[in-house]
Design a protein around this motif. Structure first.
Motif, PDB file in Angstrom:
ATOM      1  N   TRP A  68       0.822  -1.214   0.000  1.00  0.00           N
ATOM      2  CA  TRP A  68       0.000   0.000   0.000  1.00  0.00           C
ATOM      3  C   TRP A  68       0.861   1.272   0.000  1.00  0.00           C
ATOM      4  CZ3 TRP A  68      -1.135  -3.609   4.087  1.00  0.00           C
ATOM      5  CH2 TRP A  68      -2.112  -4.520   3.739  1.00  0.00           C
ATOM      6  N   ASN A  69       2.038   1.181  -0.632  1.00  0.00           N
ATOM      7  CA  ASN A  69       2.917   2.347  -0.811  1.00  0.00           C
ATOM      8  C   ASN A  69       3.349   2.982   0.519  1.00  0.00           C
ATOM      9  OD1 ASN A  69       2.665   2.094  -3.635  1.00  0.00           O
ATOM     10  ND2 ASN A  69       0.786   3.329  -3.611  1.00  0.00           N
ATOM     11  N   ILE A  70       3.590   2.154   1.485  1.00  0.00           N
ATOM     12  CA  ILE A  70       4.044   2.616   2.801  1.00  0.00           C
ATOM     13  C   ILE A  70       5.547   2.344   2.934  1.00  0.00           C
ATOM     14  CG2 ILE A  70       3.841   2.308   5.296  1.00  0.00           C
ATOM     15  CD1 ILE A  70       0.923   1.563   4.865  1.00  0.00           C
ATOM     16  N   SER A  83       6.012   7.051   5.894  1.00  0.00           N
ATOM     17  CA  SER A  83       5.377   7.830   4.832  1.00  0.00           C
ATOM     18  C   SER A  83       4.438   6.957   4.018  1.00  0.00           C
ATOM     19  CB  SER A  83       6.438   8.456   3.922  1.00  0.00           C
ATOM     20  OG  SER A  83       7.195   7.450   3.268  1.00  0.00           O
ATOM     21  N   TRP A  84       3.439   7.602   3.434  1.00  0.00           N
ATOM     22  CA  TRP A  84       2.454   6.933   2.588  1.00  0.00           C
ATOM     23  C   TRP A  84       2.256   7.766   1.333  1.00  0.00           C
ATOM     24  CZ3 TRP A  84      -3.184   8.305   2.418  1.00  0.00           C
ATOM     25  CH2 TRP A  84      -3.878   7.488   1.494  1.00  0.00           C
ATOM     26  N   LYS A 121       1.523   8.436  -7.603  1.00  0.00           N
ATOM     27  CA  LYS A 121       2.185   8.693  -6.316  1.00  0.00           C
ATOM     28  C   LYS A 121       2.671  10.148  -6.228  1.00  0.00           C
ATOM     29  CE  LYS A 121       3.800   3.913  -6.067  1.00  0.00           C
ATOM     30  NZ  LYS A 121       4.981   3.014  -5.893  1.00  0.00           N
ATOM     31  N   SER A 173       2.022  12.617  -0.920  1.00  0.00           N
ATOM     32  CA  SER A 173       2.448  11.740   0.161  1.00  0.00           C
ATOM     33  C   SER A 173       2.210  12.406   1.497  1.00  0.00           C
ATOM     34  CB  SER A 173       3.927  11.374   0.010  1.00  0.00           C
ATOM     35  OG  SER A 173       4.742  12.528   0.136  1.00  0.00           O
TER      36      SER A 173
END
Length: 333
Positions: free
Chosen positions: A281-283, A314-315, A321, A324
């Motif tokens: 989840w792009n963490i 960060s996310w 993307k 953030s």
């Protein structure tokens, strides 16, 4: 009523020379230069030279003394760069030379005693300073070497005397020679698929002359400084994260010719660890830890070891993307 900003008639008759001042300056500058660029098979050459003529007309009155003079001074700037490059080898040599003129306040022989405990005065005999800087850089495969030297002629230092009876310090600029330094760095780096290593060793020597007062006599002081630097870095960068470990050491040895109480021999050691992990989840979770140890400093408070630990999360979101959110925590310890 008198208009705002105007002065009453006859105000000149009440002028007090010791409290008033007048400062008028007119400056004319002429610049001429020439440059050359050559791009050959494996060579790149660039050179330039410029002359600057500055005329300064000074008309001032301060503390009851009138100064009306014209200064004509010539400065120059020179630059040369030569570079050779092939598949594995790259060599570049650069030279920069320039002259600098003293400021008006350094030249005009007027005593400034606005601060009665710190009196300054100009020196009309000051000469222009000349600085030469040479730098060489070599890259061969995974190795690189950088070396440079800088020297200044007629650099400006201040001669300061102290009167123990009145407590007044008097300062006056003067030229001094003997200022120069050399620096060299040798490095190596290599990357594998997920691993990397980099090392660097450096050395700097500087010679800094100046004037000091010893037993009511002005004498020439020379401070010599030797600095040795060492750095080693290793990295591991898999697809799911990154890990970097860096260790460095710095040794600084300073010796004075006259004021030996300022001699020191300091050592600084540092260790830095960085880690980052990529989650679904792009963490991304990251942290870094720093340790700095100092030894040999004159102050006991400066000797010791410091630890610093930071962390962040960060996310990243949106289609590419482009945005953030990040949370950081500093100095956890």
């Amino acid at each position: 009523e008198r208009p705002l900003g105007s002065l009453p008639e006859g105000y000149e008759s009440a002028r007090i020379d010791s409290l008033s001042s007048r400062d008028n300056e007119l400056e004319r500058t002429h610049h001429v230069g020439i440059s050359l660029d050559l791009n050959l098979d494996k060579w790149l050459l660039n050179a330039s030279f410029s002359l600057n003529r500055r005329e300064q007309v000074i008309n001032m009155a301060q503390r009851g003394r009138d100064i009306d003079t014209t200064l004509n001074r010539l400065t120059y700037d020179a630059h040369m760069m030569a570079r050779y490059f092939s598949d594995k080898l790259s060599i570049s040599l650069t030279y920069n030379g320039s002259s600098r003129i003293p400021t008006i306040t350094q030249l005009v022989p007027i005593v400034d005693n606005d601060n009665p405990l710190y009196v300054t005065m100009g020196n009309p005999d000051l000469k222009s300073s000349y600085t030469h800087h040479v730098n060489a850089n070599v890259h061969y495969g995974r190795f690189w070497l950088n070396a440079s030297m800088q020297q200044t002629f007629n650099s400006i230092d201040y001669v300061t005397t102290y009167d123990p009876v009145s407590g007044v310090r008097t300062s006056r600029p003067d030229n001094i020679n003997g200022q120069w330094n050399v620096m060299t760095d040798l490095g190596y780096s290599h990357d594998w698929e997920q691993f990397g290593i980099e090392g660097e060793t450096g050395y700097t020597y500087s010679r800094m002359p100046g004037y000091v007062e010893v037993d009511t006599h002005i004498t020439r002081e020379t401070v010599r400084r030797n600095i040795i630097r060492q750095m080693l870095r290793g990295s591991y960068t898999p697809e799911w994260g990154e890990f970097i470990l860096t260790a460095s050491a710095n040794f600084d040895c300073t010796r004075a010719k006259v004021q030996r109480q300022s001699d020191n021999n300091t050592r600084t050691y540092s260790l830095m660890a960085e880690a980052g992990v990529y989650l679904p989840w792009n963490i991304r979770l990251g942290t870094n830890f720093n340790s700095i140890t100092r030894r040999g400093y004159l102050s006991d408070e400066s000797n010791g070891t410091e630890f610093l630990w930071n962390a962040n999360a960060s996310w990243s979101f949106l289609k590419k993307k482009q945005a953030s959110l990040k949370l950081e925590v500093y100095d956890i310890l």
